[in-house]
Design an enzyme around this catalytic site. Structure first.
Site, PDB file in Angstrom:
ATOM      1  N   CYS A  41      -3.631   7.116  10.493  1.00 53.26           N
ATOM      2  CA  CYS A  41      -3.640   6.554  11.838  1.00 53.26           C
ATOM      3  C   CYS A  41      -3.377   7.636  12.871  1.00 53.26           C
ATOM      4  O   CYS A  41      -2.506   8.485  12.689  1.00 53.26           O
ATOM      5  CB  CYS A  41      -2.566   5.462  11.970  1.00 53.26           C
ATOM      6  SG  CYS A  41      -3.000   3.907  11.177  1.00 53.26           S
ATOM      7  N   ARG A  94      -7.584  -0.873   6.207  1.00 53.76           N
ATOM      8  CA  ARG A  94      -6.907   0.211   5.499  1.00 53.76           C
ATOM      9  C   ARG A  94      -5.589  -0.262   4.903  1.00 53.76           C
ATOM     10  O   ARG A  94      -5.114   0.277   3.907  1.00 53.76           O
ATOM     11  CB  ARG A  94      -6.614   1.382   6.452  1.00 53.76           C
ATOM     12  CG  ARG A  94      -7.818   2.203   6.860  1.00 53.76           C
ATOM     13  CD  ARG A  94      -7.412   3.359   7.784  1.00 53.76           C
ATOM     14  NE  ARG A  94      -6.301   4.101   7.206  1.00 53.76           N
ATOM     15  CZ  ARG A  94      -5.082   4.160   7.738  1.00 53.76           C
ATOM     16  NH1 ARG A  94      -4.805   3.533   8.859  1.00 53.76           N
ATOM     17  NH2 ARG A  94      -4.132   4.847   7.147  1.00 53.76           N
ATOM     18  N   ASP A 125       6.060   1.187  12.333  1.00 54.76           N
ATOM     19  CA  ASP A 125       4.843   0.426  12.016  1.00 54.76           C
ATOM     20  C   ASP A 125       4.862  -0.982  12.600  1.00 54.76           C
ATOM     21  O   ASP A 125       3.821  -1.537  12.957  1.00 54.76           O
ATOM     22  CB  ASP A 125       4.698   0.283  10.493  1.00 54.76           C
ATOM     23  CG  ASP A 125       3.931   1.426   9.872  1.00 54.76           C
ATOM     24  OD1 ASP A 125       3.717   2.432  10.566  1.00 54.76           O
ATOM     25  OD2 ASP A 125       3.566   1.314   8.702  1.00 54.76           O
ATOM     26  N   LYS A 151       0.826  -1.212   0.000  1.00 54.49           N
ATOM     27  CA  LYS A 151       0.000   0.000   0.000  1.00 54.49           C
ATOM     28  C   LYS A 151       0.853   1.252   0.000  1.00 54.49           C
ATOM     29  O   LYS A 151       0.608   2.197  -0.771  1.00 54.49           O
ATOM     30  CB  LYS A 151      -0.914   0.009   1.223  1.00 54.49           C
ATOM     31  CG  LYS A 151      -1.821   1.247   1.302  1.00 54.49           C
ATOM     32  CD  LYS A 151      -2.422   1.467   2.675  1.00 54.49           C
ATOM     33  CE  LYS A 151      -1.418   2.053   3.642  1.00 54.49           C
ATOM     34  NZ  LYS A 151      -2.027   2.573   4.889  1.00 54.49           N
ATOM     35  N   ASN A 152       1.881   1.297   0.865  1.00 53.01           N
ATOM     36  CA  ASN A 152       2.660   2.519   1.013  1.00 53.01           C
ATOM     37  C   ASN A 152       3.624   2.751  -0.139  1.00 53.01           C
ATOM     38  O   ASN A 152       4.235   3.820  -0.234  1.00 53.01           O
ATOM     39  CB  ASN A 152       3.418   2.506   2.345  1.00 53.01           C
ATOM     40  CG  ASN A 152       2.493   2.700   3.529  1.00 53.01           C
ATOM     41  OD1 ASN A 152       1.377   3.190   3.389  1.00 53.01           O
ATOM     42  ND2 ASN A 152       2.938   2.299   4.699  1.00 53.01           N
ATOM     43  N   ARG A 196       2.043  13.683  14.139  1.00 58.07           N
ATOM     44  CA  ARG A 196       2.473  13.428  12.760  1.00 58.07           C
ATOM     45  C   ARG A 196       2.455  14.754  12.018  1.00 58.07           C
ATOM     46  O   ARG A 196       1.481  15.136  11.384  1.00 58.07           O
ATOM     47  CB  ARG A 196       1.566  12.400  12.084  1.00 58.07           C
ATOM     48  CG  ARG A 196       1.447  11.103  12.851  1.00 58.07           C
ATOM     49  CD  ARG A 196       0.652  10.074  12.073  1.00 58.07           C
ATOM     50  NE  ARG A 196       1.443   9.490  11.001  1.00 58.07           N
ATOM     51  CZ  ARG A 196       0.963   8.628  10.117  1.00 58.07           C
ATOM     52  NH1 ARG A 196      -0.300   8.281  10.170  1.00 58.07           N
ATOM     53  NH2 ARG A 196       1.719   8.138   9.170  1.00 58.07           N
TER      54      ARG A 196
END
Length: 427
Positions: free
Chosen positions: A127, A407, A315, A32-33, A132
């Site tokens: 998240c 997600r 993560d 995904k990233n 952040r």
């Protein structure tokens, strides 16, 4: 390829019947990233750039596609293949409010700046794991010559053309690095980004930009981009497999005492993760083009510190916390980036786990039998940690707020069931 309906009901829960060992083969989805910044970068091109192996059932991917399409980019989806080009992006000056739901909407700043346009962007989501910041995104855009104003509605960017510059980050941000790369792709001169995050997803973005006609180098925390007047695009690239997904299933094998095979994957992007898995008593090795994981051995304690790549990504620490619960004795995990990622600790305690956190550290006294519980996914990886704990807990576990988990994982319940888990969807 397994598929599920992307529209996740808020009331849906995972019901897990635990104490089952996992055995078999699990196929990874695209990362995904890696896919999200590649989708944005593909919209730099005048001709269609095609991305293969995209995890198209993920909520964040679909939201990004909807936003780009709403703003005039041309995006077509066929299975796990996406084709993108600029079209008339941006065809409006205000991004849809839905852009606030995902953090990667920040990359619209770089895309807009590269085209010498303007846009108002709502503040990004993602998240909720603490502070952040997006100040480095603003720094990068302003160093290239764009103007950004912040107000109660969000961020307003305007660009009259970008000029390459030397930019130094005070910490190696992943999406901030990607934003500068996308913005600098269409600019005058050379941009050098120091203390960049050059993790695998960023390296693949650099590879894509090079294929599309930009000149980019990316290694050892330094990224250089030689700006172009225009970007042709018209290429085809496959998104890398999800290394974070691979680590998740490796930990799942470890905590359950099972054995799994991950085909078409190797350890090149997860060497430090593999080192810690081995320290914890989980055997990980390559054979041919596949990765094999055995969790049959006795689990051992470890002390883990997160760090920018090639270190352990922040993560992953909730997953390793679950692995530490299987080892008799005391393990520690220190997160040097996001201290609020320890929200999952309170959820793991509900399994009868002996785990506590303070400041940027979690202390895990492992070896206690876990019991099924009703828990909530606090965020993406915290939710995955709850699923992993549920796999080994005695009795039944209910995990709510699973939209957080979905997600970042395509069909995690179905993939785990194929390995012998017992997970059903309720609600």
């Amino acid at each position: 390829m397994l598929k599920v309906d992307n529209k996740q009901k808020q009331s849906e829960k995972f019901v897990i019947k635990g104490n089952k060992k996992l055995f078999g083969e699990v196929q990874l989805s695209g990362a995904k990233n890696a896919a999200l910044p590649m989708i944005v970068a593909a919209c730099l091109g005048n001709e269609f750039t095609t991305l293969k192996n995209v995890p198209t059932s993920l909520r964040d991917v679909n939201i990004l596609i909807e936003i780009l399409s709403d703003l005039g980019a041309v995006v077509t989806v066929e299975g796990t293949k996406i084709s993108c080009k600029r079209g008339d992006f941006p065809n409006k000056k205000v991004a849809p409010q839905r852009a606030s739901e995902i953090r990667y909407s920040l990359l619209l700043l770089g895309l807009t700046a590269s085209f010498s346009e303007e846009i108002e962007l709502p503040l990004p989501g993602g998240c909720k794991i603490g502070d952040r910041k997006y100040d480095l995104h603003i720094l990068g855009m302003e160093k290239l010559g764009a103007k950004i104003e912040e107000n109660e509605r969000g961020l307003f960017l305007s660009s009259q053309g970008l000029i390459g510059n030397d930019i130094e980050f005070y910490l190696p941000t992943t999406s901030g690095t990607e934003n500068v790369m996308i913005a600098a792709a269409i600019s005058k001169g050379k941009t050098t980004l120091l203390n960049a995050n050059t993790r695998p997803e960023v390296i693949q973005l650099a590879d894509l930009l090079n294929e599309m006609g930009v000149k980019v180098t990316c290694n050892n925390r330094v990224v250089t981009v030689e700006g172009q007047d225009t970007i042709p695009g018209g290429v085809e690239v496959s998104v890398m497999p999800g290394w974070d997904e691979a680590v998740t299933y490796a930990v799942a094998a470890g905590v359950t005492g099972g054995e799994i095979c991950i085909p078409n994957f190797n350890t090149s992007f997860i060497k430090e993760d593999v080192r810690y898995l081995n320290l914890a008593g989980v055997q990980v090795f390559e054979w041919g083009t596949s990765l094999y994981v055995s969790g049959k051995g006795e689990k051992k304690t470890f002390d883990l510190f997160t760090a920018p790549y090639p270190g352990i990504n922040s993560d992953m620490q909730p997953l390793f916390a679950t692995l530490a619960l299987a080892a008799k004795g005391t393990s520690t995990i220190a997160d040097l980036r996001f201290t609020d990622r320890f929200q999952y600790v309170e959820e793991l305690k509900k399994f009868n786990a002996d785990i506590n956190s303070f400041g940027n550290t979690a202390i895990i006294n492992g070896g206690k039998a876990l019991k099924g519980a009703e828990v909530r996914a606090t965020d993406l990886r915290g939710g995955a940690a709850c699923v992993l704990a549920g796999l080994v807990a005695e009795g039944e576990t209910l995990v709510s707020n699973i939209s957080q988990i979905n997600r970042g994982y395509e069909n995690i319940d179905l993939k785990l069931n194929l390995l012998g888990a017992d997970i059903t969807l309720q609600g």
